[in-house]
Design a protein around this motif. Structure first.
Motif, PDB file in Angstrom:
ATOM      1  N   UNK A  33       0.853  -1.169   0.000  1.00 48.86           N
ATOM      2  CA  UNK A  33       0.000   0.000   0.000  1.00 48.86           C
ATOM      3  C   UNK A  33       0.898   1.231   0.000  1.00 48.86           C
ATOM      4  N   UNK A  34       0.544   2.215  -0.799  1.00 49.60           N
ATOM      5  CA  UNK A  34       1.276   3.480  -0.839  1.00 49.60           C
ATOM      6  C   UNK A  34       0.311   4.578  -0.421  1.00 49.60           C
ATOM      7  N   UNK A  51      -3.239   4.126  -2.210  1.00 47.25           N
ATOM      8  CA  UNK A  51      -3.417   3.325  -3.417  1.00 47.25           C
ATOM      9  C   UNK A  51      -2.749   1.979  -3.218  1.00 47.25           C
ATOM     10  N   UNK A  52      -3.420   0.932  -3.681  1.00 44.54           N
ATOM     11  CA  UNK A  52      -2.840  -0.407  -3.639  1.00 44.54           C
ATOM     12  C   UNK A  52      -1.962  -0.586  -4.866  1.00 44.54           C
ATOM     13  N   UNK A  53      -0.712  -0.945  -4.638  1.00 46.50           N
ATOM     14  CA  UNK A  53       0.226  -1.016  -5.755  1.00 46.50           C
ATOM     15  C   UNK A  53      -0.222  -2.024  -6.807  1.00 46.50           C
ATOM     16  N   UNK A  70      -4.667  10.425  -6.433  1.00 46.38           N
ATOM     17  CA  UNK A  70      -3.436   9.647  -6.246  1.00 46.38           C
ATOM     18  C   UNK A  70      -3.288   8.695  -7.422  1.00 46.38           C
ATOM     19  N   UNK A  71      -2.065   8.526  -7.871  1.00 45.30           N
ATOM     20  CA  UNK A  71      -1.804   7.615  -8.983  1.00 45.30           C
ATOM     21  C   UNK A  71      -0.403   7.037  -8.830  1.00 45.30           C
ATOM     22  N   UNK A 104      -7.457  -3.004   3.581  1.00 50.55           N
ATOM     23  CA  UNK A 104      -8.438  -1.931   3.736  1.00 50.55           C
ATOM     24  C   UNK A 104      -8.562  -1.508   5.193  1.00 50.55           C
ATOM     25  N   UNK A 105      -8.119  -2.363   6.097  1.00 47.88           N
ATOM     26  CA  UNK A 105      -8.206  -2.037   7.523  1.00 47.88           C
ATOM     27  C   UNK A 105      -7.142  -1.042   7.944  1.00 47.88           C
ATOM     28  N   UNK A 106      -6.025  -0.983   7.213  1.00 52.92           N
ATOM     29  CA  UNK A 106      -4.916  -0.141   7.656  1.00 52.92           C
ATOM     30  C   UNK A 106      -4.586   1.004   6.720  1.00 52.92           C
ATOM     31  N   UNK A 107      -5.200   1.045   5.562  1.00 53.28           N
ATOM     32  CA  UNK A 107      -4.759   1.994   4.540  1.00 53.28           C
ATOM     33  C   UNK A 107      -4.840   3.437   5.031  1.00 53.28           C
ATOM     34  N   UNK A 108      -5.788   3.747   5.906  1.00 52.50           N
ATOM     35  CA  UNK A 108      -5.928   5.122   6.381  1.00 52.50           C
ATOM     36  C   UNK A 108      -5.191   5.379   7.687  1.00 52.50           C
ATOM     37  N   UNK A 109      -4.523   4.348   8.220  1.00 55.97           N
ATOM     38  CA  UNK A 109      -3.921   4.440   9.549  1.00 55.97           C
ATOM     39  C   UNK A 109      -2.429   4.713   9.473  1.00 55.97           C
ATOM     40  N   UNK A 110      -2.005   5.767  10.135  1.00 62.30           N
ATOM     41  CA  UNK A 110      -0.589   6.102  10.163  1.00 62.30           C
ATOM     42  C   UNK A 110       0.248   4.924  10.645  1.00 62.30           C
ATOM     43  N   UNK A 111      -0.206   4.239  11.662  1.00 66.87           N
ATOM     44  CA  UNK A 111       0.536   3.119  12.238  1.00 66.87           C
ATOM     45  C   UNK A 111       0.635   1.904  11.334  1.00 66.87           C
ATOM     46  N   UNK A 112      -0.149   1.892  10.255  1.00 65.96           N
ATOM     47  CA  UNK A 112      -0.110   0.754   9.360  1.00 65.96           C
ATOM     48  C   UNK A 112       1.015   0.809   8.334  1.00 65.96           C
TER      49      UNK A 112
END
Length: 126
Positions: A33-34, A51-53, A70-71, A104-112
């Motif tokens: 994930x980026x 974005x998922x690579x 994002x791209x 999808x559980x971590x994409x928005x989380x800084x700690x992920x």
């Protein structure tokens, strides 16, 4: 060793546009994930876009939906953040980040996220 290097930040007037770039190196990013995060003075670092690579799945924070895109460029190992209709409240240091596994559980989380760039300053004047 994964390295992320951001560029493209500068001073811009409200309503203007910028494109941030993140050059990624050190490995292939399949399955990663980026993400782009930002941190304004005195505030917590917040998620902006992800974005998922491999699949290209996209996530945005509500405040930038319809304005930011994002791209990625697989050939160049690069991730971009196109920012349009910029507002003064978009002023922040913008960071590129990489997570070893898309979820999808971590994409928005800084700690992920496992790797971070040094950041690039975006200043939007009113």
């Amino acid at each position: 060793q994964v390295q992320l290097v951001e560029s493209g930040g500068r001073l811009v007037q409200a309503g203007g546009s910028l494109r941030l770039s993140c050059a990624a190196s050190g490995r292939t990013f399949s399955g990663y994930a980026m993400g782009w995060f930002r941190q304004a003075p005195g505030k917590e670092r917040e998620f902006v876009a992800g974005i998922a690579w491999s699949s290209g799945s996209l996530y945005y924070v509500d405040s930038v939906k319809g304005r930011f895109t994002i791209s990625k460029d697989n050939a160049k190992n690069a991730v971009y953040l196109q920012m349009n209709s910029l507002k003064p409240e978009d002023t922040a240091v913008y960071y590129c980040a990489a997570a070893r596994k898309w979820s999808t559980a971590i994409v928005t989380m800084r700690g992920g996220y496992d790797y971070w760039g040094q950041g690039t300053q975006v200043t939007v004047s009113s």
